[in-house]
Design a protein around this motif. Structure first.
Motif, short mmCIF file in Angstrom:
data_model
loop_
_atom_site.label_atom_id
_atom_site.label_comp_id
_atom_site.label_asym_id
_atom_site.label_seq_id
_atom_site.Cartn_x
_atom_site.Cartn_y
_atom_site.Cartn_z
N ARG A 1 0.84 -1.21 0.00
CA ARG A 1 0.00 0.00 0.00
C ARG A 1 0.87 1.26 0.00
NH1 ARG A 1 -4.85 2.57 1.79
NH2 ARG A 1 -4.48 4.07 3.45
N ARG A 2 1.90 1.28 0.83
CA ARG A 2 2.79 2.45 0.89
C ARG A 2 3.51 2.65 -0.44
NH1 ARG A 2 7.57 3.48 5.16
NH2 ARG A 2 5.82 4.03 6.46
N THR A 3 3.96 1.58 -1.03
CA THR A 3 4.67 1.66 -2.31
C THR A 3 3.76 2.24 -3.39
OG1 THR A 3 6.00 -0.25 -1.68
CG2 THR A 3 5.99 0.36 -4.00
N VAL A 4 2.56 1.72 -3.48
CA VAL A 4 1.61 2.19 -4.49
C VAL A 4 1.27 3.66 -4.26
CG1 VAL A 4 -0.76 1.93 -5.36
CG2 VAL A 4 0.68 -0.09 -5.01
N LEU A 5 1.04 4.04 -3.00
CA LEU A 5 0.72 5.43 -2.70
C LEU A 5 1.89 6.36 -3.01
CD1 LEU A 5 -1.34 5.10 0.61
CD2 LEU A 5 -2.18 5.74 -1.66
N ALA A 6 3.11 5.92 -2.73
CA ALA A 6 4.28 6.74 -3.03
C ALA A 6 4.45 6.91 -4.54
CB ALA A 6 5.54 6.13 -2.42
N LEU A 7 4.12 5.88 -5.31
CA LEU A 7 4.20 5.99 -6.77
C LEU A 7 3.06 6.85 -7.33
CD1 LEU A 7 5.34 2.38 -7.69
CD2 LEU A 7 6.68 4.48 -7.83
N ILE A 8 1.87 6.74 -6.75
CA ILE A 8 0.77 7.61 -7.17
C ILE A 8 1.11 9.06 -6.86
CG2 ILE A 8 -1.63 8.25 -6.63
CD1 ILE A 8 -2.22 5.25 -6.36
N ALA A 9 1.84 9.28 -5.76
CA ALA A 9 2.23 10.63 -5.37
C ALA A 9 3.05 11.32 -6.46
CB ALA A 9 3.03 10.60 -4.06
N SER A 10 3.72 10.55 -7.28
CA SER A 10 4.57 11.15 -8.32
C SER A 10 3.76 11.87 -9.39
CB SER A 10 5.45 10.08 -8.96
OG SER A 10 4.66 9.16 -9.69
N VAL A 11 2.47 11.59 -9.50
CA VAL A 11 1.66 12.25 -10.52
C VAL A 11 0.74 13.33 -9.94
CG1 VAL A 11 1.74 10.31 -12.11
CG2 VAL A 11 -0.13 10.46 -10.47
N LEU A 12 0.86 13.58 -8.65
CA LEU A 12 0.10 14.65 -7.99
C LEU A 12 1.07 15.78 -7.66
CD1 LEU A 12 -2.02 12.41 -5.60
CD2 LEU A 12 -2.72 13.38 -7.80
N PRO A 13 0.68 17.02 -7.89
CA PRO A 13 1.63 18.13 -7.79
C PRO A 13 2.40 18.26 -6.47
CG PRO A 13 -0.36 18.85 -8.86
CD PRO A 13 -0.62 17.46 -8.40
N VAL A 14 1.78 18.11 -5.33
CA VAL A 14 2.51 18.35 -4.07
C VAL A 14 2.67 17.09 -3.23
CG1 VAL A 14 1.92 20.79 -3.92
CG2 VAL A 14 0.42 19.10 -2.88
N ALA A 15 2.17 15.97 -3.68
CA ALA A 15 2.23 14.74 -2.89
C ALA A 15 3.65 14.26 -2.58
CB ALA A 15 1.42 13.64 -3.56
N PRO A 16 4.64 14.43 -3.47
CA PRO A 16 6.00 14.00 -3.08
C PRO A 16 6.56 14.75 -1.87
CG PRO A 16 5.85 14.11 -5.44
CD PRO A 16 4.58 14.70 -4.91
#
Length: 128
Positions: free
Chosen positions: A76-91
């Motif tokens: 779950r953490r891995t998927v969320l961290a990768l999804i974060a790469s396509v959201l402007p401020v999530a990283p």
């Protein structure tokens, strides 16, 4: 962090934090440059920032993949961290909450203390 994790984990974690911050910043700048490109007909910003952001995006995804594998992150953490790469401020969130300290290589979760447990204190050393 004086102890190094195996295989240079401390360096990888530091690089992941830097790339995560840079990737999020470049994404925000690219969004601004895109607005300028279409609003003021100046495409130079996108021509410069596009490749920079693309490189940082790929580096971010590769480092997250490595840390997820080496640190045995939950899926779950891995998927969320990768999804974060396509959201402007999530990283920024990923860097702050998942890539600080040993969180990147140790899974980032400390088991909660059991009921009634107290911190263990060591007796003071006697002077002779």
């Amino acid at each position: 962090m004086t102890d190094q994790a195996p295989h240079g984990g401390s360096r990888v974690l530091t690089a992941a934090r830097a790339v995560s911050f840079a990737e999020a910043t470049s994404f925000l700048l690219l969004l601004i440059a895109t607005g300028i490109k279409y609003g003021a007909d100046h495409p130079q910003g996108v021509k410069i920032l596009g490749p920079i952001h693309g490189t940082l995006f790929l580096a971010y995804c590769a480092l997250i993949g490595y840390l997820a594998f080496a640190g045995r992150w939950p899926r779950r953490r891995t998927v969320l961290a990768l999804i974060a790469s396509v959201l402007p401020v999530a990283p920024f969130f990923v860097e702050r909450h998942w890539l600080r300290g040993d969180a990147g290589l140790a899974g980032g979760t400390t088991p909660p203390a059991g009921p009634g447990s107290r911190p263990v204190s060591r007796p003071a050393a006697r002077r002779s």
